[in-house]
Design an enzyme around this catalytic site. Structure first.
Site, PDB file in Angstrom:
ATOM      1  N   THR A  11       0.816  -1.221   0.000  1.00  0.00           N
ATOM      2  CA  THR A  11       0.000   0.000   0.000  1.00  0.00           C
ATOM      3  C   THR A  11       0.845   1.265   0.000  1.00  0.00           C
ATOM      4  O   THR A  11       0.481   2.262  -0.619  1.00  0.00           O
ATOM      5  CB  THR A  11      -0.917   0.004   1.248  1.00  0.00           C
ATOM      6  N   SER A  56       1.425  -7.573  -1.168  1.00  0.00           N
ATOM      7  CA  SER A  56       2.068  -8.674  -0.443  1.00  0.00           C
ATOM      8  C   SER A  56       1.149  -9.880  -0.252  1.00  0.00           C
ATOM      9  O   SER A  56       1.609 -10.949   0.141  1.00  0.00           O
ATOM     10  CB  SER A  56       2.622  -8.199   0.897  1.00  0.00           C
ATOM     11  N   THR A  87       1.580  -4.636   4.140  1.00  0.00           N
ATOM     12  CA  THR A  87       1.355  -5.055   5.523  1.00  0.00           C
ATOM     13  C   THR A  87       0.744  -6.459   5.630  1.00  0.00           C
ATOM     14  O   THR A  87       0.922  -7.127   6.647  1.00  0.00           O
ATOM     15  CB  THR A  87       0.425  -4.071   6.264  1.00  0.00           C
ATOM     16  N   ASP A  88       0.027  -6.903   4.576  1.00  0.00           N
ATOM     17  CA  ASP A  88      -0.752  -8.140   4.722  1.00  0.00           C
ATOM     18  C   ASP A  88       0.114  -9.339   5.107  1.00  0.00           C
ATOM     19  O   ASP A  88      -0.278 -10.143   5.953  1.00  0.00           O
ATOM     20  CB  ASP A  88      -1.527  -8.450   3.435  1.00  0.00           C
ATOM     21  N   GLN A 268      -4.776 -21.188  18.248  1.00  0.00           N
ATOM     22  CA  GLN A 268      -5.548 -20.074  17.704  1.00  0.00           C
ATOM     23  C   GLN A 268      -5.435 -18.832  18.591  1.00  0.00           C
ATOM     24  O   GLN A 268      -5.841 -17.748  18.177  1.00  0.00           O
ATOM     25  CB  GLN A 268      -7.009 -20.479  17.529  1.00  0.00           C
TER      26      GLN A 268
HETATM   27  N1  ASP Z   1      -2.668  -5.447   0.414  1.00  0.00           N
HETATM   28  C1  ASP Z   1      -1.584  -4.584   0.861  1.00  0.00           C
HETATM   29  C2  ASP Z   1      -0.302  -5.404   0.858  1.00  0.00           C
HETATM   30  O1  ASP Z   1      -0.103  -6.172   1.749  1.00  0.00           O
HETATM   31  C3  ASP Z   1      -1.884  -4.056   2.221  1.00  0.00           C
HETATM   32  C4  ASP Z   1      -0.878  -3.072   2.774  1.00  0.00           C
HETATM   33  O2  ASP Z   1       0.220  -2.917   2.293  1.00  0.00           O
HETATM   34  O3  ASP Z   1      -1.233  -2.400   3.781  1.00  0.00           O
HETATM   35  O4  ASP Z   1       0.482  -5.291  -0.060  1.00  0.00           O
END
Ligand code: ASP
Length: 335
Positions: A11, A56, A87-88, A268
């Site tokens: 992102t 990601s 972030t993912d 979990q």
């Molecule tokens: N979908 C994005 C990624 O992981 C989410 C992010 O970067 O916050 O590339």
């Protein structure tokens, strides 16, 4: 101090498209402005933009290896490294790199952002400056992840919010440091592990990640494990309990183990210490040879399974290596 930045996507560098956010921002130009605004010398920075830049969510162990190759190829030219990442799956990548770079000897800090860098309300500037500060601090060696004012060990952290600027947490260990004037560094934060000499590259392996849920039948679990994967990561309850009253369910797990497939039992619970055999509901699978994941995160456990398979560790040695610390990912006290 010389810094190398590896930009992988995410992102942080995305722009709007008719189909949603896609990579496309001028990352190099934005970083140049950020560095000069901070009165740092741009000549001390090098930059790689991986091709293709990815969301990601599309990352695989092949992408982990591409990052490792880029970092290793710049190892002698830089003193510290920052990886810009979505972030993912950032915490999968940071865990994966912590094993493969256990011998690297220089700090590698992952970061990204919840909002693209072009947005006025973006967290990109705070996260990248924080990652640079952590990388240049001289206080951290290993693979870390900086996000939302906190520095974490890269193999102890999980994405805990899809929207909050404090998007990551380390439920078992807490952060290593938090920003402020001055930064506050927490005691006992050194990563300790045995390392891994001359790691082989990551390769893709067939690892089944399966969640227990109330009412799961032996037939369903058995069907999910055919054909046999190379390893199983079973997300059980609490300290590693499975529904032992469900007819045939623990037999399915025992059969998989009998076929020479390692079965790793995680929890979990975000904050967990897997203690197989603590309850009768975890005892049968412990006796069949299932391996508990201690206090490792799901991401650190999954990446470690991929790492060990890539190293060619066979089923007989799998349990030994899963429960030994390579790069500080597991606490001996949790076993
Ligand atoms: N979908 C994005 C990624 O992981 C989410 C992010 O970067 O916050 O590339």
């Amino acid at each position: 101090m010389r810094i190398h930045i590896t930009y992988t996507g995410g992102t942080i560098g995305m722009i709007e498209s008719p189909n949603g956010l896609v990579p496309g921002a001028d990352m190099r130009g934005w970083l140049h402005r950020l560095i000069t605004d901070a009165h740092l010398d741009p000549d001390l920075f090098s930059f790689t933009e991986l091709d293709p830049l990815i969301d990601s969510s599309n990352a695989t162990p092949d992408n982990w290896q591409t990052m490792i190759d880029d970092l290793r190829s710049h190892r002698d030219e830089a003193d510290a490294f920052v990886v810009l990442h979505g972030t993912d799956t950032m915490s999968y990548s940071s865990a994966a790199l912590s094993y493969a770079l256990a011998d690297f000897g220089k700090p590698v800090i992952f970061t990204g952002s919840q909002h693209p860098l072009g947005k006025i309300e973006s967290d990109a500037t705070a996260n990248v400056t924080g990652a640079l500060n952590a990388a240049m601090s001289g206080r951290f060696h290993g693979v870390g992840l900086f996000f939302g004012h906190h520095l974490f060990a890269g193999n102890r952290v999980s994405k805990s919010s899809s929207w909050a600027f404090e998007g990551f947490s380390a439920p078992s260990t807490g952060p290593l440091a938090r920003t402020g004037t001055p930064w506050h560094w927490y005691a006992g934060s050194a990563l300790q592990g045995e390392g891994w000499a001359s790691p082989k590259p990551y390769t893709r392996h067939d690892v089944a990640v399966i969640d227990m849920a109330p009412g799961i039948s032996a037939a369903r679990l058995g069907a999910m494990l055919e054909p046999r994967p190379e390893a199983v990561l079973l997300r059980a309850y609490g300290v590693g309990n499975v529904p032992s009253d469900e007819p045939g369910l623990t037999d399915v797990i025992a059969d998989v183990l009998h076929d020479g497939v390692p079965v790793v039992i995680a929890s979990q619970c975000q904050q967990a210490e897997v203690l197989l055999g603590h309850y009768e509901t975890g005892d049968a699978i412990a006796r069949a040879g299932a391996i508990g994941s201690g206090d490792m995160t799901l991401e650190a456990t999954y990446a470690k399974i991929m790492f060990l398979l890539s190293q060619g560790v066979d089923a007989a040695d799998f349990g030994t290596w899963m429960t030994r610390s390579i790069a500080g990912e597991i606490s001996p006290s949790s076993l």
